[in-house]
Design an enzyme around this catalytic site. Structure first.
Site: not given
Length: 243
Positions: A51, A60-62, A65
């Site tokens: 994040d 959002l972190s990948p 997401a």
């Protein structure tokens, strides 16, 4: 290193069995195309699975997401509303899937709205509409929506958002307080539960970054008054002593 190579490595990592969070090929292609470094403050960590905190909001972190967009399951041509757009990264991934002019987004914090507009335009998604609104009230001027994504936690989805779904539409939101999970809500009220997540709560006017005072009752008073009015069944309830 070339950002395109970093994006490939990022998505490959999400698809690898060690994480196995990305299973939808279309979402994978979209995440390979979106220049994530345009949405985070630090280019050096833009493609790390973590994040980022910026302007009082969370990018959002990948991996999160990917899970959120897969649960939303947007299809080409769908109209989508993103509530709590933040700096715009998730909206950009969705724009790759449905077309940028089909994505509408709102956020309660005006500085974040300006940032999202700039980021999306710089990344090539200027057609995404971003407005400053109380997210719980949605965007009725552009309703109904095939998909609604709420990037903030609530115990129940705001009824105004459910009412803005198409007949076969779906709303995704993080359900819960300290313990949360992604939940899908259909227009008919049916629900489906997904994996555990952790999001900040859905804010009301007065709680956003930079606000002078917090006023959670502002929206709750309106909702309570409406429910109270709808609960009455006759004029006699105004005065009759039933006991």
């Amino acid at each position: 290193m070339d950002p395109a190579v970093l994006r490939e490595d990022m998505v490959d990592g999400l698809e690898h069995e060690s994480k196995a969070v990305l299973e939808n090929d279309d979402v994978g292609v979209a995440m390979r195309d979106v220049p994530r470094h345009e949405f985070v403050p630090d280019d050096r960590t833009a493609y790390a699975d973590r994040d980022h905190e910026y302007l009082g909001t969370r990018v959002l972190s990948p991996s999160v997401a990917a899970r959120v967009v897969q649960a939303l399951d947007p299809r080409a041509g769908d109209t989508v509303l993103v509530v709590g757009v933040g700096v715009g990264y998730t909206a950009a991934v969705i724009a790759e899937l449905v077309g940028e002019t089909n994505v509408h987004a709102v956020d309660i914090a005006r500085p974040v709205v300006y940032e999202a507009r700039d980021n999306l335009a710089r990344a090539g998604y200027e057609g995404v509409l971003v407005d400053c609104r109380d997210g719980a009230r949605g965007l009725p001027e552009y309703a109904p929506f095939d998909r609604i994504l709420v990037e903030a936690a609530a115990v129940d989805p705001p009824q105004a958002l459910v009412d803005q779904l198409t007949a076969d539409g779906q709303l995704i939101f993080p359900c819960g307080t300290t313990r949360q999970h992604l939940e899908a809500v259909s227009a008919d009220g049916s629900r489906e539960r997904y994996d555990a997540v952790s999001f900040d709560p859905l804010l009301v006017d007065g709680e956003q970054s930079g606000a002078i005072e917090r006023n959670r009752m502002a929206r709750e008073d309106v909702e309570f008054a409406q429910k109270r009015a709808e609960s009455r069944r006759g004029w006699e309830l105004e005065w009759l002593e039933w006991e």
